[in-house]
Design an enzyme around this catalytic site. Structure first.
Site, PDB file in Angstrom:
ATOM      1  N   ARG A  16      28.139  26.181   1.730  1.00  0.00           N
ATOM      2  CA  ARG A  16      29.099  25.794   0.282  1.00  0.00           C
ATOM      3  C   ARG A  16      28.309  26.483  -1.032  1.00  0.00           C
ATOM      4  O   ARG A  16      27.286  26.775  -0.572  1.00  0.00           O
ATOM      5  CB  ARG A  16      29.163  24.378   0.107  1.00  0.00           C
ATOM      6  CG  ARG A  16      30.002  23.722   1.198  1.00  0.00           C
ATOM      7  CD  ARG A  16      30.071  22.289   0.816  1.00  0.00           C
ATOM      8  NE  ARG A  16      30.743  21.837  -0.397  1.00  0.00           N
ATOM      9  CZ  ARG A  16      31.038  20.601  -0.756  1.00  0.00           C
ATOM     10  NH1 ARG A  16      30.586  19.668  -0.292  1.00  0.00           N
ATOM     11  NH2 ARG A  16      31.532  20.549  -1.717  1.00  0.00           N
ATOM     12  N   SER A  38      30.922   8.865  -6.124  1.00  0.00           N
ATOM     13  CA  SER A  38      30.478   9.527  -7.379  1.00  0.00           C
ATOM     14  C   SER A  38      29.639   8.579  -8.393  1.00  0.00           C
ATOM     15  O   SER A  38      28.604   9.059  -8.740  1.00  0.00           O
ATOM     16  CB  SER A  38      31.678  10.116  -8.174  1.00  0.00           C
ATOM     17  OG  SER A  38      32.169  11.257  -7.280  1.00  0.00           O
ATOM     18  N   ASP A  57      40.076  15.676  -4.585  1.00  0.00           N
ATOM     19  CA  ASP A  57      39.609  14.839  -3.527  1.00  0.00           C
ATOM     20  C   ASP A  57      40.878  14.182  -2.817  1.00  0.00           C
ATOM     21  O   ASP A  57      40.566  13.875  -1.710  1.00  0.00           O
ATOM     22  CB  ASP A  57      38.387  13.927  -3.559  1.00  0.00           C
ATOM     23  CG  ASP A  57      37.054  14.614  -4.034  1.00  0.00           C
ATOM     24  OD1 ASP A  57      37.119  15.754  -3.881  1.00  0.00           O
ATOM     25  OD2 ASP A  57      36.348  14.092  -4.640  1.00  0.00           O
ATOM     26  N   GLN A  91      30.031  18.245 -10.871  1.00  0.00           N
ATOM     27  CA  GLN A  91      28.577  18.369 -10.357  1.00  0.00           C
ATOM     28  C   GLN A  91      27.868  19.404 -11.264  1.00  0.00           C
ATOM     29  O   GLN A  91      26.799  19.134 -11.542  1.00  0.00           O
ATOM     30  CB  GLN A  91      28.703  18.741  -8.843  1.00  0.00           C
ATOM     31  CG  GLN A  91      29.550  17.896  -7.944  1.00  0.00           C
ATOM     32  CD  GLN A  91      29.669  18.241  -6.458  1.00  0.00           C
ATOM     33  OE1 GLN A  91      29.457  19.581  -6.238  1.00  0.00           O
ATOM     34  NE2 GLN A  91      30.053  17.341  -5.520  1.00  0.00           N
TER      35      GLN A  91
HETATM   36  C1  S3P Z   1      32.129  15.091  -7.296  1.00  0.00           C
HETATM   37  C2  S3P Z   1      32.831  16.222  -8.090  1.00  0.00           C
HETATM   38  C3  S3P Z   1      33.755  16.975  -7.466  1.00  0.00           C
HETATM   39  C4  S3P Z   1      34.351  16.372  -6.165  1.00  0.00           C
HETATM   40  C5  S3P Z   1      33.362  15.717  -5.216  1.00  0.00           C
HETATM   41  C6  S3P Z   1      32.500  14.733  -6.029  1.00  0.00           C
HETATM   42  C7  S3P Z   1      30.971  14.417  -8.090  1.00  0.00           C
HETATM   43  O1  S3P Z   1      33.372  18.254  -6.844  1.00  0.00           O
HETATM   44  O2  S3P Z   1      35.195  17.183  -5.222  1.00  0.00           O
HETATM   45  O3  S3P Z   1      33.614  15.043  -4.087  1.00  0.00           O
HETATM   46  O4  S3P Z   1      30.672  13.308  -7.872  1.00  0.00           O
HETATM   47  O5  S3P Z   1      30.488  14.985  -9.328  1.00  0.00           O
HETATM   48  P1  S3P Z   1      33.058  19.649  -8.064  1.00  0.00           P
HETATM   49  O6  S3P Z   1      32.057  19.207  -9.067  1.00  0.00           O
HETATM   50  O7  S3P Z   1      32.619  20.765  -7.295  1.00  0.00           O
HETATM   51  O8  S3P Z   1      34.474  19.704  -8.803  1.00  0.00           O
END
Ligand code: S3P
Length: 424
Positions: A119, A20, A309, A164
């Site tokens: 998705r 991330s 995750d 995200q």
């Molecule tokens: C992430 C946010 C999470 C996570 C993903 C990585 C990110 O998803 O599950 O593996 O790097 O911002 P969501 O934003 O859909 O919650």
């Protein structure tokens, strides 16, 4: 891939950079003016997808092993890519780029592999449209056509916690007129809020809200990426469930928005020590985990966003625990790289685990002894790695179909397991 049971796992590891944080460092560097140097950039295929997309947008960058240099010339230097932008398996690449591209005066088509094309992206398209961007989805999914140029700031209430979507809206907000505020129902990972100030852009934070001001420009920065805490979870669970095991993980990201799985494992009786060493800009330190008798627990739904995750790894720990493990409030797992609730229930079930699916979670009756069997990753890196850990502690060999997709987040995973098990 065939996984043989292992008697124990032991050793000291330093993990590749957090996925991330790596995505954000590269993207912010590409939006910034001036050079950005990123050390310990993630080896994940997902993070390579981000670099490829940025190159296709005309960003000049150079990668040598785990070091990435971005020669940032600001968002106005981005050019319309020749074809569609392919984010591969990476939802973060696609959704974060959508936010950055919403303010560009050209249109780009963002797409990905078969899993990513299933998705949801309407959740990111909708607020960007409200800001004035063109954001056309394909029945709510990728391909997503994005662009526009003139954006106005918004106040946006997210229906589900999502780092995200939050990041996409904030990145669009930096290119908008006025102020943009994103409010979430629960705290999602806050790497964007912590990293933008490192690139010279202030973020105001009030409870579950984050605000940015339009027109702010990023300046290049030096970023050292801490070890990936989501990758750490698999090794921690392996050490807990195998006898005579002890692993030390150094330089790991310990953000409270990411490391809640350590609290759940401690509540299950796991010997997991978390030692914080530095706090700024991100909490970083070490994790030590040792073999432990585990018992079931009920996970607080309010903490689910901070371990979302890690649910596949926690489900494995729960299968080896005594008593009942209950997790709810995790409907998002149905729309990850696979339907992780169904995929883990299937995989652990085939190994002899007693897993019941809920619409938004799992109930696991521990204590069954697992037997190696053929299982499937469903093309999902975290399902593959979780089932590999379960296989290490099962009796007899396990065949994992599609195990190689671990490269999406942790290409070194099977080597680390082999080294830990003393057979590498
Ligand atoms: C992430 C946010 C999470 C996570 C993903 C990585 C990110 O998803 O599950 O593996 O790097 O911002 P969501 O934003 O859909 O919650």
């Amino acid at each position: 891939m065939r996984i043989e049971p292992a008697p124990s796992v032991r050793g000291r590891f330093r993990l590749p950079g957090d996925k991330s944080i790596s995505h954000r460092a590269a993207l912010f560097g590409a939006l910034a003016q001036g050079p950005t140097r990123i050390q310990n950039y993630s080896s994940a295929a997902d993070c390579a997808s981000t670099l490829e997309c940025l190159r296709a947008l005309g960003v000049s960058l150079d990668r040598r092993g785990d070091e990435v240099s971005v020669n940032g010339r600001g968002p106005d230097s981005w050019t319309r890519p020749e074809g569609v932008l392919d984010a591969g398996n990476s939802g973060t690449t696609l959704r974060l780029l959508a936010g950055a591209l919403a303010g560009r005066p050209f249109q780009t088509v963002l797409t990905g592999d078969e899993s990513l094309r299933r998705r949801p992206v309407e959740r990111v398209a909708a607020p960007l449209r409200t800001m004035g961007a063109t954001a056309l989805t394909t029945d709510g999914k990728p391909p997503l056509t994005i662009g526009g140029g003139r954006l106005r700031g918004i106040e946006c209430e997210l229906p589900v916690a999502s780092a995200q979507v939050k990041t996409a809206v904030l990145l669009a907000g930096l290119q908008a007129e006025g102020t943009t505020t994103v409010r979430e129902p629960a705290p999602s990972r806050d790497h964007t809020e912590r990293m933008l100030p490192v690139f010279g852009v202030p973020v105001e934070r009030h409870g579950l809200a984050a605000t940015v001001h339009g027109g702010a420009s990023l300046r290049g920065a030096e970023i050292t990426v801490p070890g990936d805490v989501s990758s750490a979870a698999f090794l921690v669970v392996a050490a807990l469930v195998l006898p005579d095991s002890e692993i030390h993980l150094d330089g790991v990201l310990l953000s409270p928005t990411r490391a809640a799985f350590t609290e759940v494992l401690q509540a299950m009786g796991g010997d997991v020590e978390v030692r914080l060493e530095t706090a700024d800009p991100e909490p970083v330190g070490s994790i030590v985990a040792r073999s432990s008798p585990l018992h079931g627990t009920t996970v607080d739904p309010a903490r689910v966003a901070a371990l979302i995750d890690e649910v596949p790894a926690l489900a494995v720990a729960a299968s080896f625990a005594e008593g009942t493990f209950t997790l709810t409030g995790a409907k998002e797992l149905r729309v990850k790289e696979s339907d992780r609730i169904a995929a883990m229930a299937e995989g652990l079930g085939r190994l002899g685990g007693r897993v019941r699916e809920l619409p938004d979670g799992l109930v696991i009756e521990g204590g069954a002894s697992l037997q190696g069997a053929p299982v499937r990753s469903h093309g999902d890196h975290r399902v593959a790695m979780a089932l590999a850990v379960a296989a290490l502690a099962a009796e007899g060999p396990t065949e994992i179909e599609g195990a190689e997709c671990a490269t999406v987040s942790f290409p070194e995973f099977y080597d680390f397991l082999d080294r830990g098990a003393g057979r590498g």
